[in-house]
Design an enzyme around this catalytic site. Structure first.
Site, PDB file in Angstrom:
ATOM      1  N   GLY A 297       0.880  -1.103  -0.100  1.00 47.38           N
ATOM      2  CA  GLY A 297      -0.148   0.091   0.059  1.00 47.38           C
ATOM      3  C   GLY A 297       0.873   1.171   0.088  1.00 47.38           C
ATOM      4  O   GLY A 297       2.162   1.044   0.251  1.00 47.38           O
ATOM      5  N   ASP A 298       0.351   2.401  -0.040  1.00 50.01           N
ATOM      6  CA  ASP A 298       1.067   3.831  -0.081  1.00 50.01           C
ATOM      7  C   ASP A 298       1.846   3.885  -1.396  1.00 50.01           C
ATOM      8  O   ASP A 298       2.899   4.488  -1.240  1.00 50.01           O
ATOM      9  CB  ASP A 298       1.636   3.925   1.184  1.00 50.01           C
ATOM     10  CG  ASP A 298       0.789   3.734   2.602  1.00 50.01           C
ATOM     11  OD1 ASP A 298      -0.145   4.430   2.805  1.00 50.01           O
ATOM     12  OD2 ASP A 298       1.432   2.720   3.477  1.00 50.01           O
TER      13      ASP A 298
ATOM     14  N   HIS B 166      -5.349   8.054   0.135  1.00 49.95           N
ATOM     15  CA  HIS B 166      -4.659   8.326  -1.236  1.00 49.95           C
ATOM     16  C   HIS B 166      -4.668   9.908  -1.292  1.00 49.95           C
ATOM     17  O   HIS B 166      -5.415  10.653  -1.315  1.00 49.95           O
ATOM     18  CB  HIS B 166      -5.872   8.103  -2.236  1.00 49.95           C
ATOM     19  CG  HIS B 166      -5.971   6.530  -2.333  1.00 49.95           C
ATOM     20  ND1 HIS B 166      -6.815   5.906  -3.261  1.00 49.95           N
ATOM     21  CD2 HIS B 166      -5.228   5.584  -1.624  1.00 49.95           C
ATOM     22  CE1 HIS B 166      -6.650   4.734  -3.128  1.00 49.95           C
ATOM     23  NE2 HIS B 166      -5.967   4.432  -2.231  1.00 49.95           N
TER      24      HIS B 166
ATOM     25  N   THR C 127      -4.958   0.519  12.115  1.00 52.21           N
ATOM     26  CA  THR C 127      -5.506   1.991  12.169  1.00 52.21           C
ATOM     27  C   THR C 127      -6.595   2.476  13.125  1.00 52.21           C
ATOM     28  O   THR C 127      -6.655   3.407  13.495  1.00 52.21           O
ATOM     29  CB  THR C 127      -5.571   2.736  10.788  1.00 52.21           C
ATOM     30  OG1 THR C 127      -6.862   2.064  10.435  1.00 52.21           O
ATOM     31  CG2 THR C 127      -4.591   2.481   9.839  1.00 52.21           C
TER      32      THR C 127
ATOM     33  N   THR D  28      -3.046   8.244   9.248  1.00 57.79           N
ATOM     34  CA  THR D  28      -2.299   8.181  10.744  1.00 57.79           C
ATOM     35  C   THR D  28      -1.391   9.302  10.996  1.00 57.79           C
ATOM     36  O   THR D  28      -1.162   9.714  12.282  1.00 57.79           O
ATOM     37  CB  THR D  28      -1.855   6.777  11.120  1.00 57.79           C
ATOM     38  OG1 THR D  28      -0.798   6.497  10.285  1.00 57.79           O
ATOM     39  CG2 THR D  28      -3.036   5.745  10.882  1.00 57.79           C
ATOM     40  N   GLY D  29      -0.572   9.353  10.090  1.00 60.61           N
ATOM     41  CA  GLY D  29       0.653  10.398  10.155  1.00 60.61           C
ATOM     42  C   GLY D  29       1.925   9.901  10.739  1.00 60.61           C
ATOM     43  O   GLY D  29       2.980  10.048  10.900  1.00 60.61           O
TER      44      GLY D  29
ATOM     45  N   GLY E 274       0.938   5.322  -3.991  1.00 59.42           N
ATOM     46  CA  GLY E 274       0.719   6.528  -4.820  1.00 59.42           C
ATOM     47  C   GLY E 274      -0.457   6.179  -5.975  1.00 59.42           C
ATOM     48  O   GLY E 274      -0.554   6.999  -6.831  1.00 59.42           O
TER      49      GLY E 274
ATOM     50  N   THR F  33      -5.094  -6.364   5.410  1.00 60.33           N
ATOM     51  CA  THR F  33      -6.504  -5.679   5.842  1.00 60.33           C
ATOM     52  C   THR F  33      -7.576  -7.042   5.875  1.00 60.33           C
ATOM     53  O   THR F  33      -7.102  -8.013   5.877  1.00 60.33           O
ATOM     54  CB  THR F  33      -6.499  -4.500   4.555  1.00 60.33           C
ATOM     55  OG1 THR F  33      -7.701  -3.803   5.234  1.00 60.33           O
ATOM     56  CG2 THR F  33      -7.038  -5.056   3.299  1.00 60.33           C
TER      57      THR F  33
ATOM     58  N   ASP G  93      11.816  10.594  -8.468  1.00 58.27           N
ATOM     59  CA  ASP G  93      12.922  11.605  -7.987  1.00 58.27           C
ATOM     60  C   ASP G  93      13.643  11.503  -6.730  1.00 58.27           C
ATOM     61  O   ASP G  93      14.422  12.222  -6.476  1.00 58.27           O
ATOM     62  CB  ASP G  93      12.268  12.794  -8.079  1.00 58.27           C
ATOM     63  CG  ASP G  93      10.709  12.901  -7.293  1.00 58.27           C
ATOM     64  OD1 ASP G  93       9.885  11.886  -7.268  1.00 58.27           O
ATOM     65  OD2 ASP G  93      10.615  13.687  -6.432  1.00 58.27           O
TER      66      ASP G  93
ATOM     67  N   SER H 275       6.580   8.320 -12.256  1.00 53.46           N
ATOM     68  CA  SER H 275       6.143   9.792 -11.597  1.00 53.46           C
ATOM     69  C   SER H 275       7.646  10.253 -11.053  1.00 53.46           C
ATOM     70  O   SER H 275       8.393   9.378 -10.488  1.00 53.46           O
ATOM     71  CB  SER H 275       5.279   9.532 -10.393  1.00 53.46           C
ATOM     72  OG  SER H 275       5.213  10.468  -9.418  1.00 53.46           O
TER      73      SER H 275
END
Length: 424
Positions: free
Chosen positions: A12-13, A41, A130, A302-303, A15, A240, A334, A413
């Protein structure tokens, strides 16, 4: 493009949201088909930076109908907060461009409470939830003990159903966890408040999609999380509680007959992970913190600081196969521009042997990464928009990944902005 699913290949995460935002103008419908508000997202556009949790990433574009399908864990509180937050920032969210399946199930206040109670009980063996109530929700759904969104349109039936479920749920809260019971009148008030707000968005989305299909409309399916968090194929039990794969999209969207001609698998140029569970290529200490800061790797929901490490070819190849990805998107290339040498985890060492296939989950804790190193490019590539303008070492890195995972890399990207990408 024909009907397409945009899915995560790793933990996950990766992009996915920004890729949906980029490509959805070619589609008529964007559908979230599984998961809930437990992951975010992130989308950057002309209006600013947004972290979406439930609403599909097509919401920023006019003329697109966004649908929350029957496979989604529909949390009324979080959804309404998200709608209001978007409206405050100038994004139009109406019953015309956002529709909620009447067959989706509602995530209720007791699901969040049970999630936290169970994580606290597990202590150092916790799953890394979470605490958004996702696992208790899906558990109840498969026990046929949830409230369907469509029941908000039938108040008498709804009240009787809520009463029956609360009696059962309080047995768990009080008997298993020793928590305080929930009060029926408080729940009725909760349903009155959010039912009133969400009723205009409720629709028979299956009927809408069948009509769309008959008219030749194009549909984009947006997944949450990634292959390694899939309930059946992921790093169980650190997954999950839903199926994150493209093959579930027709079921969770409400259009079981939907053909999916293209599956875009999204992979970050390095590895990241939020939550618990095995992560073979994980870095620690100063090395990890440098990569984390370079990529701003903190959870959208969640940060929490994301766990980070080099790209894991073993996990990525497995994720590509699980998703049956037809092509791949590489994000955040990048971020690696600061590295002199770029490590890539190409295989695992398990019990003294080198393996190339992703192992059974119980074996992952004993796996050690085997690295190869590629030359870095040490220059800013955030303004590159053509393949031929990428530094040769950056091109070599992409071609190396492509060969290792056995799928063409179509998009790359090089920044968070909508136009910060190049197409091969």
């Amino acid at each position: 493009m024909s009907n397409c699913a945009i899915v995560g290949i790793n933990w996950g995460d990766e992009g996915k949201g920004r890729i949906v935002d980029l490509l959805c103008t070619e589609y008529d419908y964007v559908i979230r088909y599984q998961g809930g508000g437990n992951a975010g997202h992130t989308v950057v556009n002309d209006l600013g930076k947004f972290a979406l949790h439930l609403i599909p990433s097509g919401i920023f574009h006019k003329g697109i109908v966004n649908i929350l399908g029957n496979g989604v864990a529909l949390d009324p509180e979080n959804l309404w907060a998200e709608i209001e937050s978007l409206r405050e920032r100038g994004v139009s969210v109406t019953p015309e461009n956002l529709k909620i399946s009447d067959r989706a199930s509602l995530l209720l206040p007791w699901h969040r409470e049970l999630d936290e109670l169970e994580e606290n009980r597990l202590k150092d063996k916790k799953y890394g939830s979470t605490k958004q109530g996702i696992a208790p929700f899906y558990s109840d759904k498969y026990q046929k003990k949830t409230i369907l969104v469509g029941e908000l349109l039938h108040s008498k039936h709804l009240k009787e159903h809520v009463k029956d479920l609360l009696e059962w749920k309080n047995l768990t809260l009080t008997g298993v966890y020793g928590a305080e019971p929930l009060e029926l009148e408080e729940l009725y008030a909760w349903f009155d408040e959010y039912g009133e707000k969400l009723r205009p968005f409720i629709a028979d989305t299956g009927k809408i999609l069948k009509k769309a299909q008959s008219e030749g409309k194009k549909i984009l399916f947006e997944a949450q999380l990634g292959s390694l968090r899939d309930l059946d194929y992921g790093i169980y039990p650190y997954t999950t509680s839903s199926n994150t794969l493209a093959s579930y999209a027709p079921i969770g969207s409400g259009l079981g007959s939907a053909p999916i001609e293209e599956v875009l698998g999204v992979v970050k140029a390095y590895s990241t992970c939020v939550g618990e569970g095995p992560f073979v290529s994980e870095w620690f200490g100063e090395e990890a913190e440098k990569l984390r800061k370079a990529g701003a790797e903190y959870g959208a929901k969640t940060g929490r600081p994301r766990r980070v490490g080099p790209l894991d070819i073993v996990a990525t190849r497995y994720g590509v196969e699980c998703q049956n990805a037809t092509c791949v998107v590489i994000t955040k290339l990048d971020v690696l521009s600061y590295m002199e040498k770029i490590p890539v985890c190409v295989s695992y060492e398990l019990n003294g042997e080198q393996i190339n296939d992703f192992p059974f989950p119980a074996e992952l804790e004993d796996c050690k990464p085997v690295y190869e190193y590629l030359d870095g490019w040490k220059e800013d590539i955030s303004n590159v928009r053509k393949w031929e303008d990428l530094p040769k070492n950056a091109q070599d890195y992409i071609l190396y990944i492509e060969k290792r995972i056995g799928r063409p890399i179509k998009y790359i990207s090089v920044g968070p902005e909508r136009n910060a990408y190049l197409k091969r």
